[in-house]
Design a protein around this motif. Structure first.
Motif, PDB file in Angstrom:
ATOM      1  N   TYR A   1       0.443  -1.224  -0.028  1.00  0.00           N
ATOM      2  CA  TYR A   1       0.164   0.351   0.245  1.00  0.00           C
ATOM      3  C   TYR A   1       0.880   1.458  -0.009  1.00  0.00           C
ATOM      4  CZ  TYR A   1      -4.573  -1.546   1.060  1.00  0.00           C
ATOM      5  OH  TYR A   1      -5.991  -1.713   0.554  1.00  0.00           O
ATOM      6  N   ALA A   2       1.727   1.244   0.648  1.00  0.00           N
ATOM      7  CA  ALA A   2       2.471   2.181   0.782  1.00  0.00           C
ATOM      8  C   ALA A   2       3.408   2.515  -0.116  1.00  0.00           C
ATOM      9  CB  ALA A   2       3.847   2.447   2.411  1.00  0.00           C
ATOM     10  N   LEU A   3       3.464   1.636  -0.803  1.00  0.00           N
ATOM     11  CA  LEU A   3       4.817   2.067  -2.302  1.00  0.00           C
ATOM     12  C   LEU A   3       3.479   2.826  -3.300  1.00  0.00           C
ATOM     13  CD1 LEU A   3       6.927  -0.875  -1.820  1.00  0.00           C
ATOM     14  CD2 LEU A   3       7.913   1.478  -1.754  1.00  0.00           C
ATOM     15  N   LEU A   4       2.622   1.648  -3.170  1.00  0.00           N
ATOM     16  CA  LEU A   4       1.475   2.103  -4.894  1.00  0.00           C
ATOM     17  C   LEU A   4       0.558   3.322  -4.340  1.00  0.00           C
ATOM     18  CD1 LEU A   4       0.056  -1.596  -5.505  1.00  0.00           C
ATOM     19  CD2 LEU A   4       1.932  -0.372  -6.797  1.00  0.00           C
ATOM     20  N   GLY A   5       0.898   3.896  -3.427  1.00  0.00           N
ATOM     21  CA  GLY A   5      -0.382   4.987  -2.916  1.00  0.00           C
ATOM     22  C   GLY A   5       0.781   5.872  -3.491  1.00  0.00           C
ATOM     23  N   PHE A   6       1.834   5.939  -3.496  1.00  0.00           N
ATOM     24  CA  PHE A   6       2.155   7.412  -3.558  1.00  0.00           C
ATOM     25  C   PHE A   6       2.626   6.894  -5.083  1.00  0.00           C
ATOM     26  CE2 PHE A   6       7.106   7.872  -4.944  1.00  0.00           C
ATOM     27  CZ  PHE A   6       7.607   9.550  -4.857  1.00  0.00           C
ATOM     28  N   ILE A   7       3.133   5.791  -5.373  1.00  0.00           N
ATOM     29  CA  ILE A   7       2.567   6.269  -7.164  1.00  0.00           C
ATOM     30  C   ILE A   7       1.580   6.806  -7.794  1.00  0.00           C
ATOM     31  CG2 ILE A   7       3.458   5.210  -9.167  1.00  0.00           C
ATOM     32  CD1 ILE A   7       5.048   2.810  -8.140  1.00  0.00           C
ATOM     33  N   GLY A   8      -0.236   6.783  -7.402  1.00  0.00           N
ATOM     34  CA  GLY A   8      -0.762   7.011  -7.769  1.00  0.00           C
ATOM     35  C   GLY A   8      -0.991   8.566  -7.342  1.00  0.00           C
ATOM     36  N   THR A   9      -0.615   8.622  -6.285  1.00  0.00           N
ATOM     37  CA  THR A   9      -0.682  10.718  -5.783  1.00  0.00           C
ATOM     38  C   THR A   9       0.233  11.481  -6.772  1.00  0.00           C
ATOM     39  OG1 THR A   9      -1.081   9.232  -3.808  1.00  0.00           O
ATOM     40  CG2 THR A   9      -0.433  12.046  -4.033  1.00  0.00           C
ATOM     41  N   VAL A  10       1.445  10.214  -7.186  1.00  0.00           N
ATOM     42  CA  VAL A  10       2.420  11.559  -7.802  1.00  0.00           C
ATOM     43  C   VAL A  10       1.681  11.385  -9.684  1.00  0.00           C
ATOM     44  CG1 VAL A  10       4.838  11.181  -9.077  1.00  0.00           C
ATOM     45  CG2 VAL A  10       4.588  11.467  -6.301  1.00  0.00           C
ATOM     46  N   LEU A  11       0.790  10.547  -9.956  1.00  0.00           N
ATOM     47  CA  LEU A  11       0.887  10.677 -11.141  1.00  0.00           C
ATOM     48  C   LEU A  11       0.193  11.301 -11.048  1.00  0.00           C
ATOM     49  CD1 LEU A  11       1.178   7.391 -12.158  1.00  0.00           C
ATOM     50  CD2 LEU A  11       2.481   8.702 -13.300  1.00  0.00           C
ATOM     51  N   ILE A  12      -1.083  11.771 -10.380  1.00  0.00           N
ATOM     52  CA  ILE A  12      -2.201  12.014 -10.502  1.00  0.00           C
ATOM     53  C   ILE A  12      -1.545  14.241 -10.726  1.00  0.00           C
ATOM     54  CG2 ILE A  12      -4.350  13.282  -9.843  1.00  0.00           C
ATOM     55  CD1 ILE A  12      -5.240   9.886  -8.939  1.00  0.00           C
ATOM     56  N   ALA A  13      -0.909  13.938 -10.292  1.00  0.00           N
ATOM     57  CA  ALA A  13      -0.568  15.100  -9.652  1.00  0.00           C
ATOM     58  C   ALA A  13       0.337  16.116 -10.861  1.00  0.00           C
ATOM     59  CB  ALA A  13       0.890  15.765  -8.726  1.00  0.00           C
ATOM     60  N   ARG A  14       0.838  14.892 -11.158  1.00  0.00           N
ATOM     61  CA  ARG A  14       2.130  15.116 -12.335  1.00  0.00           C
ATOM     62  C   ARG A  14       0.908  15.386 -14.098  1.00  0.00           C
ATOM     63  NH1 ARG A  14       6.569  14.653 -13.633  1.00  0.00           N
ATOM     64  NH2 ARG A  14       7.458  14.000 -16.011  1.00  0.00           N
ATOM     65  N   PHE A  15      -0.242  15.073 -13.660  1.00  0.00           N
ATOM     66  CA  PHE A  15      -1.052  15.143 -14.480  1.00  0.00           C
ATOM     67  C   PHE A  15      -1.764  16.637 -14.887  1.00  0.00           C
ATOM     68  CE2 PHE A  15      -5.224  14.580 -16.373  1.00  0.00           C
ATOM     69  CZ  PHE A  15      -5.033  14.498 -17.416  1.00  0.00           C
ATOM     70  N   ILE A  16      -2.405  16.566 -13.403  1.00  0.00           N
ATOM     71  CA  ILE A  16      -2.606  18.049 -13.476  1.00  0.00           C
ATOM     72  C   ILE A  16      -1.599  18.934 -13.462  1.00  0.00           C
ATOM     73  CG2 ILE A  16      -3.975  19.857 -11.860  1.00  0.00           C
ATOM     74  CD1 ILE A  16      -5.088  16.911 -10.455  1.00  0.00           C
ATOM     75  N   GLU A  17      -0.588  18.740 -12.983  1.00  0.00           N
ATOM     76  CA  GLU A  17       0.387  20.228 -13.328  1.00  0.00           C
ATOM     77  C   GLU A  17       0.662  20.463 -14.711  1.00  0.00           C
ATOM     78  OE1 GLU A  17       4.166  20.164 -10.763  1.00  0.00           O
ATOM     79  OE2 GLU A  17       3.838  22.631 -11.868  1.00  0.00           O
ATOM     80  N   LYS A  18       1.047  19.256 -15.486  1.00  0.00           N
ATOM     81  CA  LYS A  18       1.464  19.135 -16.765  1.00  0.00           C
ATOM     82  C   LYS A  18       0.519  19.361 -17.949  1.00  0.00           C
ATOM     83  CE  LYS A  18       5.797  18.161 -15.793  1.00  0.00           C
ATOM     84  NZ  LYS A  18       7.478  17.670 -16.947  1.00  0.00           N
ATOM     85  N   LYS A  19      -0.794  20.047 -17.366  1.00  0.00           N
ATOM     86  CA  LYS A  19      -1.360  20.675 -18.227  1.00  0.00           C
ATOM     87  C   LYS A  19      -1.862  18.981 -19.107  1.00  0.00           C
ATOM     88  CE  LYS A  19      -2.075  24.832 -17.490  1.00  0.00           C
ATOM     89  NZ  LYS A  19      -2.757  25.982 -17.568  1.00  0.00           N
ATOM     90  N   GLY A  20      -2.610  17.776 -18.654  1.00  0.00           N
ATOM     91  CA  GLY A  20      -2.553  16.832 -19.206  1.00  0.00           C
ATOM     92  C   GLY A  20      -1.728  15.618 -20.177  1.00  0.00           C
ATOM     93  N   ASP A  21      -0.298  16.209 -19.834  1.00  0.00           N
ATOM     94  CA  ASP A  21       0.599  15.687 -20.465  1.00  0.00           C
ATOM     95  C   ASP A  21       1.690  14.610 -19.604  1.00  0.00           C
ATOM     96  OD1 ASP A  21       2.581  15.094 -22.060  1.00  0.00           O
ATOM     97  OD2 ASP A  21       3.406  16.345 -22.346  1.00  0.00           O
ATOM     98  N   LEU A  22       1.404  13.276 -19.366  1.00  0.00           N
ATOM     99  CA  LEU A  22       1.914  12.681 -18.626  1.00  0.00           C
ATOM    100  C   LEU A  22       2.968  12.059 -18.030  1.00  0.00           C
ATOM    101  CD1 LEU A  22      -0.563   9.513 -18.334  1.00  0.00           C
ATOM    102  CD2 LEU A  22      -0.265  10.650 -16.696  1.00  0.00           C
ATOM    103  N   SER A  23       3.975  12.129 -19.822  1.00  0.00           N
ATOM    104  CA  SER A  23       5.550  11.477 -19.839  1.00  0.00           C
ATOM    105  C   SER A  23       6.206  12.722 -19.159  1.00  0.00           C
ATOM    106  CB  SER A  23       6.050  11.296 -21.433  1.00  0.00           C
ATOM    107  OG  SER A  23       5.501  12.582 -21.941  1.00  0.00           O
TER     108      SER A  23
END
Lengths: 87, 181
Positions: free
Chosen positions: A65-87
């Protein structure tokens, strides 16, 4: 009710309180922070559950849980900040 | 007791994730939903199912939904002409403005879907789900777009350079009291 069960109940109430922030939260960042907090609370309750039931393999679940929850949060934050760009 | 509280939050979260307006918000709600549901699996004594739910629900579906949101291609444009407005300008299907807008969106890998509506602008803004709402009168063209629409900046540049004569005003519209950055 033992001490550990009471602690589990209190953590469940905390989850509900954070959930109110996730639902109301004016910005997406509030919701994201709420998601991260709930993930931390869930990890704590898994550890308490492992103590109550005396099953040590539940600690492994908490690690996953501790490892995976981190990945999910970072991905969503990145998605929002880069305005829809995941890479 | 703990189980009951968490079960009730599960139901509330599921309903809210279905009813929300923005897809990005629904992704966050689904993340919380799968976290709590996998803890419930643990409480019911199924740790292997809980690990699978944590891996699949929290990580893989989040990434998949975000990729799907990025590739979401249908761009809905509402064209409203209120029959009660004396200043309105009728738009036919072959107006060059619409054709240019469509070709621009296709170049941006979007699929334009244009809806001609006779409802007043207020009802469209509050009730319908749209990406752009265009309202054209003799003097000017009003374009309404959501604040957090990622395509809007490029669209504004394109319209201002190619259709300067139409006197275009782009209005960034916030849904309700919810102003997300």
């Amino acid at each position: 009710m033992t001490f550990l069960e009471t602690a589990l109940l209190i953590i469940a109430i905390y989850i509900v309180l954070v959930l109110i922030r996730v639902i109301l939260g004016p910005t997406i960042w509030d919701r994201l922070l709420g998601l991260n907090t709930i993930s931390a609370k869930i990890i704590m309750s898994i550890v308490i559950l492992a103590l109550i039931t005396d099953q040590s393999f539940l600690m492994d679940v908490a690690l996953v849980y501790a490892l995976l929850g981190f990945i999910g949060t970072v991905l969503i934050a990145r998605f929002i900040e880069k305005k829809g760009d995941l890479s | 007791m703990t189980t009951n509280i968490l079960l009730i939050t599960l139901v509330v979260l599921a309903i809210i994730a279905l009813n929300t307006q923005k897809l990005r918000r629904a992704v966050v709600y689904l993340g919380v939903f799968s976290l709590i549901s996998s803890f419930l699996y643990l409480l019911y004594g199924a740790p292997d199912v809980a690990i699978a739910e944590a891996v699949i629900g929290t990580t893989i579906t989040t990434v998949l939904y975000l990729v799907a949101l990025k590739k979401y291609q249908v761009f809905t444009i509402y064209f409203c002409s209120d029959p009660n407005d004396p200043n309105r300008r009728n738009l036919t299907n072959n107006s060059p403005f619409i054709n240019n807008l469509e070709s621009f969106l296709i170049k941006q890998e979007m699929e334009p879907q244009i809806i001609y509506s006779e409802k007043p602008l207020k009802t469209i803004l509050t009730q319908d789900k749209f990406d752009l709402a265009i309202c054209q009168t003799n003097q000017k063209t009003l374009i309404y777009g959501s604040v957090d629409d990622y395509q809007l900046d490029a669209l504004e540049d394109y319209l201002l350079t190619n259709h300067g004569d139409l006197n275009i005003h782009l209005i960034r519209y916030t849904e309700g009291d919810d102003n997300e950055a």
